[in-house]
Design a protein around this motif. Structure first.
Motif, short mmCIF file in Angstrom:
data_model
loop_
_atom_site.label_atom_id
_atom_site.label_comp_id
_atom_site.label_asym_id
_atom_site.label_seq_id
_atom_site.Cartn_x
_atom_site.Cartn_y
_atom_site.Cartn_z
N ASP A 54 0.81 -1.22 0.00
CA ASP A 54 0.00 0.00 0.00
C ASP A 54 0.84 1.27 0.00
O ASP A 54 0.32 2.36 -0.04
CB ASP A 54 -0.99 0.01 1.18
CG ASP A 54 -0.27 -0.05 2.51
OD1 ASP A 54 0.89 -0.54 2.55
OD2 ASP A 54 -0.85 0.38 3.51
N GLU A 55 2.15 1.08 0.03
CA GLU A 55 3.00 2.27 0.00
C GLU A 55 3.61 2.44 -1.39
O GLU A 55 4.48 1.67 -1.78
CB GLU A 55 4.12 2.13 1.01
CG GLU A 55 3.76 2.67 2.37
CD GLU A 55 4.94 2.58 3.31
OE1 GLU A 55 5.41 3.62 3.74
OE2 GLU A 55 5.38 1.44 3.57
N GLU A 112 5.74 4.48 -2.36
CA GLU A 112 7.18 4.73 -2.29
C GLU A 112 7.97 3.43 -2.25
O GLU A 112 9.05 3.32 -2.82
CB GLU A 112 7.51 5.56 -1.04
CG GLU A 112 6.96 6.96 -1.01
CD GLU A 112 5.53 7.02 -0.49
OE1 GLU A 112 4.93 5.95 -0.22
OE2 GLU A 112 4.99 8.14 -0.38
N PHE A 113 7.38 2.44 -1.56
CA PHE A 113 8.05 1.15 -1.45
C PHE A 113 8.08 0.47 -2.82
O PHE A 113 9.10 -0.06 -3.26
CB PHE A 113 7.31 0.28 -0.42
CG PHE A 113 8.02 -0.99 -0.08
CD1 PHE A 113 9.15 -0.96 0.72
CD2 PHE A 113 7.58 -2.22 -0.57
CE1 PHE A 113 9.82 -2.13 1.04
CE2 PHE A 113 8.25 -3.38 -0.25
CZ PHE A 113 9.37 -3.34 0.56
N ASP A 127 7.88 1.93 -5.66
CA ASP A 127 8.77 2.71 -6.52
C ASP A 127 10.21 2.25 -6.34
O ASP A 127 10.95 2.08 -7.30
CB ASP A 127 8.63 4.19 -6.14
CG ASP A 127 9.54 5.06 -6.97
OD1 ASP A 127 9.32 5.11 -8.21
OD2 ASP A 127 10.47 5.69 -6.40
N MET A 128 10.58 1.99 -5.09
CA MET A 128 11.93 1.54 -4.81
C MET A 128 12.20 0.18 -5.45
O MET A 128 13.23 -0.03 -6.08
CB MET A 128 12.12 1.47 -3.30
CG MET A 128 13.48 1.00 -2.86
SD MET A 128 13.49 0.65 -1.09
CE MET A 128 12.56 -0.86 -1.03
N ASP A 174 2.94 -7.18 1.17
CA ASP A 174 2.87 -6.79 2.58
C ASP A 174 1.81 -7.65 3.24
O ASP A 174 0.83 -8.03 2.61
CB ASP A 174 2.51 -5.29 2.66
CG ASP A 174 2.85 -4.72 4.02
OD1 ASP A 174 3.12 -5.50 4.96
OD2 ASP A 174 2.84 -3.48 4.16
N LYS A 195 0.05 -6.89 6.15
CA LYS A 195 -1.08 -6.13 6.68
C LYS A 195 -1.34 -4.94 5.78
O LYS A 195 -0.56 -4.01 5.72
CB LYS A 195 -0.76 -5.64 8.10
CG LYS A 195 -0.77 -6.74 9.12
CD LYS A 195 -2.14 -6.88 9.75
CE LYS A 195 -2.16 -8.04 10.75
NZ LYS A 195 -3.50 -8.24 11.31
N MET A 196 -2.43 -5.05 5.07
CA MET A 196 -2.82 -3.92 4.26
C MET A 196 -4.30 -3.70 4.46
O MET A 196 -5.05 -4.64 4.71
CB MET A 196 -2.54 -4.20 2.79
CG MET A 196 -1.10 -4.01 2.40
SD MET A 196 -0.89 -4.29 0.66
CE MET A 196 -1.20 -6.04 0.55
N ILE A 246 -7.29 -6.22 3.21
CA ILE A 246 -6.81 -7.51 2.70
C ILE A 246 -6.28 -8.35 3.85
O ILE A 246 -5.77 -7.84 4.82
CB ILE A 246 -5.73 -7.29 1.60
CG1 ILE A 246 -5.66 -8.52 0.70
CG2 ILE A 246 -4.38 -7.00 2.20
CD1 ILE A 246 -5.02 -8.22 -0.62
N ALA A 249 6.13 -5.26 8.32
CA ALA A 249 6.62 -4.67 9.58
C ALA A 249 5.89 -5.30 10.76
O ALA A 249 6.21 -5.06 11.91
CB ALA A 249 6.42 -3.17 9.59
N LYS A 289 10.21 -5.79 7.34
CA LYS A 289 10.22 -4.49 6.71
C LYS A 289 10.70 -3.50 7.77
O LYS A 289 10.23 -3.55 8.91
CB LYS A 289 8.78 -4.16 6.31
CG LYS A 289 8.65 -3.18 5.19
CD LYS A 289 7.17 -3.05 4.90
CE LYS A 289 6.96 -2.26 3.63
NZ LYS A 289 5.54 -2.13 3.34
N PRO A 290 11.58 -2.58 7.56
CA PRO A 290 12.23 -2.38 6.25
C PRO A 290 13.23 -3.48 5.94
O PRO A 290 13.85 -4.02 6.85
CB PRO A 290 12.96 -1.05 6.45
CG PRO A 290 13.17 -0.94 7.92
CD PRO A 290 12.02 -1.63 8.57
#
Lengths: 707, 123
Positions: free
Chosen positions: B11-12, B14-15, B17-18, B54, B56-57, B60, B83, B105-106
């Motif tokens: 759900d991130e 940015e993650f 994207d990385m 992930d 926990k989102m 889901i 995490a 995570k991370p």
């Protein structure tokens, strides 16, 4: 009848002299000194009373008769005074008295002959003023000479004597000077100098001074205990007499117009009545009720109003205030031991000279108190001729102290009670000490209690803080996500760039493109680290202990703030969050941190009650001048038998390790400290629970909220 | 050997994207979704070798998704990156249910993640 002031000044003089004379005699009628004084007073009274009758006379013969009688009184005055003075300074002067008596006899024999007073006639506004005969000049010379002689004796004695006696002489000297300056204004008119005896009333001044010397310096060994009433009464008479005189004088100056005179006196009365009342109250305080302060009252006040107070500041301030008020002392201070600085500091005071005064251990006063647990009474030390070391003198001066009592608890000096001189200037008596010493002991217990209470409050605040930190600890998942993820991502972005570069994956790119790429990555890194910083700040802000100060707090904003902390965790548990804040809801006036803490705990509890999947609704609305904040969950509900225990400390339904049980207990304390209420509004097993918090709407003034 | 195909669900953005900037350049076919439902559709569509997701989102449930993915044929290897930490309980359960790996995570390094992905794909 404008000149009424003059006869009445005589009447007042007579009354004052009689009252004090009688009083002195009644105190010890066997003492030659007291008899001498009483005799002198009677002479003055005799003179003054006849003076009154003479001036009130309507006929020539009566006036002449009474002025002659007046002057008989005058003949006795110097002799009587000399006799009193010689008694007082303990000199015999036998021949002087014989001489005086002889002269008196001569004057008496001739007192009704025209050689003494020829006749009476109109002088100024006095219809029957005496015209002196040849003998009068001799009599006046004798009168003046006699007084000068008495003054000389007193003056010499004043120089010779020490201590109390010196003070006594001083006041007699002042008094007699005042009295005679007043009396002498009578003689100008005899010699046709047109100055009426305006100052005649000052004869009473002598009485005032003698009264003062009696009270302050035990003149004639009179025990002042009882007769302050009398002093008050005579003072009252004098003040009242002077007052009446002024109004009569005013009338006389504006002769012929009674109403104007009356109007002026009314104005004067209206303007001065308050001052006179204050003056009398002060005098009463000073002389009448000073020593006889009511022990019972002191004990009652302290046991019911002071010693039960648990707030240290209030306790010590009340102590100082009540002591100074009831015992009527000039100054007072309570010094308490400061553990950090290892010294005694002034904690409460009234009228002391230097607030910054401190007592440190090796210093003389403390060593003395540590060793003896005894008090220091300056007047007692003086009496016993014990010289006070400079170090102690310096402290008593700074504290403006006369009596210093250590407050001892379990062999420890926990504080110092410093008491100033009494307003009456009387010394502290054994009776005073008998009540003040045990009082200091009791105060030590009360102060120690209050200190423990402060300590308890601090411990409670610490428990609350620990609880908060513990709760934050259990937030780990959310916190981890909110802080570590951005950092992980920032790290990953950098790692990807470096690895790609190393593995030659950017070979096809130009330098410009690479720089662009790097720029993009840096921007992302900055964004992620900012994210992590923001949440850290939020957290540490929340974790900090509150300042204990109320401020204007916007409900909406604080709900968001708290949701920022718990929101992620709630989302993880699939808990929806619903915020229903009434538009334009008034602000609260509470401690912001503590308010956040309350919301945080309630929302988090709600989340835990739900467990997985559900909804938390936070509602805020204004009703009847109050603000109601409801935190409603769709959780398990609270079983009936647990409802009563909800706000008990250490009550918890959570798994071991998940909660300390202090949550709602502390929440309630915090809410109540901020002037609010919290209660269980509604709960149903299997359906959910609503907690309600009530606060008054923010008032404008700042209120200190304790931590 | 062709690089494994990856689908990442997180759900991130940015993650994601990385992950994309790393795996994309290295010749992996990587597709990503920020929503769980979309992610499952993507898996069905792309039929990847490895699914990174992930645990926990919002909206889901890791267990159900894992069951669903396991029931697919051919089923992708599932690597959880999360995490969420409950003392290893969930991790153990998921591994038991057939997850290939559970990473914290991370992530400690992309290189290590790549190795795990490669291992999973070749296994």
């Amino acid at each position: 009848m404008g000149f009424l002031y003059f006869p009445y000044s005589g009447l007042i003089n007579a009354a004052a002299a009689l009252v004090v004379g009688f009083f002195v005699l009644s105190k010890n009628y066997k003492s030659p000194l007291n008899r001498a004084y009483a005799f002198f007073a009677v002479c003055v009274a005799f003179w003054a009373a006849n003076y009154f009758i003479w001036l009130m006379s309507k006929e020539y013969t009566t006036a002449l008769f009474f002025i002659r009688l007046t002057m008989i009184g005058a003949i006795f005055i110097p002799a009587a005074f000399i006799y009193f003075v010689t008694q007082f300074v303990e000199k015999k002067r036998f021949w002087i008295h014989v001489f005086n008596i002889a002269l008196i006899v001569v004057f008496l024999a001739l007192s009704y002959s025209p050689l003494y007073i020829q006749r009476v006639e109109q002088r100024l506004f006095f219809p029957f003023w005496p015209v002196p005969g040849i003998l009068f000049h001799f009599m006046l010379a004798y009168f003046v000479f006699g007084l000068v002689y008495a003054h000389t004796i007193l003056w010499k004695a004043w120089k010779r004597e020490e201590g109390t006696k010196k003070e006594q002489i001083k006041y007699i000297l002042f008094g007699i000077m005042t009295g005679f300056v007043g009396g002498c204004t009578n003689y100008f008119l005899w010699y046709n100098i047109p100055f009426p005896p305006y100052l005649n009333i000052l004869v009473s001044g002598f009485v005032v001074f003698v009264a003062y010397a009696i009270v302050k310096h035990q003149l004639m060994n009179i025990d002042v205990l009882i007769k302050k009433t009398l002093i008050f009464a005579s003072l009252f008479a004098v003040v009242f007499g002077m007052f009446i005189s002024i109004t009569l004088l005013t009338q006389s100056l504006i002769a012929g117009n009674r109403f104007l005179g009356l109007a002026i006196s009314s104005v004067i009365i209206i303007l001065t009545v308050r001052r006179i009342e204050n003056f009398l109250v002060n005098i009463t305080d000073k002389y009448l009720f000073q020593k006889k302060y009511n022990y019972k009252d002191l004990l009652k006040t302290f046991t019911t109003e002071v010693l039960t107070v648990l707030e240290l500041d209030k306790l010590v301030n009340l102590t100082v205030d009540k002591l100074t008020d009831i015992v009527k002392m000039r100054s007072a201070a309570v010094l308490l031991f400061d553990d950090e600085k290892q010294q005694f500091n002034v904690k409460a005071s009234r009228n002391i000279n230097d607030l910054s005064v401190t007592l440190v251990r090796p210093d003389g006063m403390l060593t003395f108190m540590d060793e003896t647990h005894g008090y220091i009474l300056v007047s007692e030390l003086k009496e016993k001729n014990i010289s006070i070391p400079d170090s102690i003198r310096e402290i008593t001066d700074k504290l403006n102290a006369e009596l210093i009592i250590p407050m001892v608890l379990h062999e420890d000096v926990i504080g110092v009670l410093s008491l100033g001189k009494k307003k009456s200037d009387e010394n502290y008596s054994q009776d005073d000490l008998d009540i003040l010493l045990p009082l200091a002991k009791t105060l030590a217990i009360a102060i120690s209690n209050a200190e423990l209470f402060v300590e308890l409050g601090r411990a409670q605040a610490e428990a609350s803080q620990r609880e908060k930190l513990a709760v934050i600890g259990t937030l780990s998942a959310g916190i981890n996500h909110e802080i570590c993820n951005p950092l992980g991502i920032a790290r990953g972005q950098c790692e990807a760039f470096l690895l790609n570069l190393k593995d030659g994956l950017y070979k096809t790119k130009t330098d410009e493109e690479l720089i662009e790429k790097a720029k993009g990555i840096m921007a992302k890194v900055i964004k992620e680290t900012d994210r992590a910083t923001a949440i850290t700040k939020k957290l540490s802000g929340f974790a900090k202990p509150s300042k204990g100060e109320a401020e204007i707090v916007r409900i909406d904003k604080e709900v968001d703030e708290v949701f920022g902390l718990v929101g992620y965790e709630l989302r993880l548990e699939k808990i929806e969050f619903d915020k229903r804040i009434q538009k334009d809801i008034p602000d609260l006036f509470v401690d912001k941190k503590q308010f956040q803490e309350v919301l945080f705990n309630l929302i988090r509890n709600a989340g835990q009650a739900i467990g997985d999947k559900g909804r938390i609704t936070v509602t805020a609305k204004e009703e009847d001048g109050k603000i109601f904040i409801d935190v409603q969950d769709t959780g398990a509900g609270i079983p009936e038998d647990k409802i009563k225990l909800l706000f008990n400390p250490f009550f918890t339904t959570k798994d071991p390790g998940k909660g300390t049980g202090l949550g709602l207990f502390i929440v309630r304390q915090v809410v109540e400290k901020n002037g609010g209420k919290i209660y269980l509004k509604d709960t149903k097993v299997g359906e959910g629970t609503t907690f309600r918090v009530e606060f008054p709407i923010a008032a404008k003034e700042r209120v200190k909220v304790s931590k | 050997m062709t690089k494994p195909r990856i689908v990442a669900i997180d759900d991130e953005p940015e993650f994601i994207d990385m992950l994309e900037s790393y795996f994309g350049l290295r010749g992996y076919e990587i597709n990503a979704a920020v929503r769980g439902v979309k992610g499952i559709e993507l898996v069905k569509e792309k039929n990847p070798d490895v699914v990174l997701m992930d645990l926990k989102m919002p909206g889901i449930d890791g267990d159900e998704v894992l069951k669903l993915l396991k029931s697919m044929s051919p089923s992708p290897k599932v690597i959880f990156i999360t995490a969420y930490d409950d003392g290893g309980k969930t991790k153990a359960r998921l591994l038991n249910m057939g997850a290939y790996a559970c990473l914290d995570k991370p992530i400690s390094s992309l290189k290590a993640l790549e190795e795990t992905v490669l291992k999973a794909a070749t296994n």
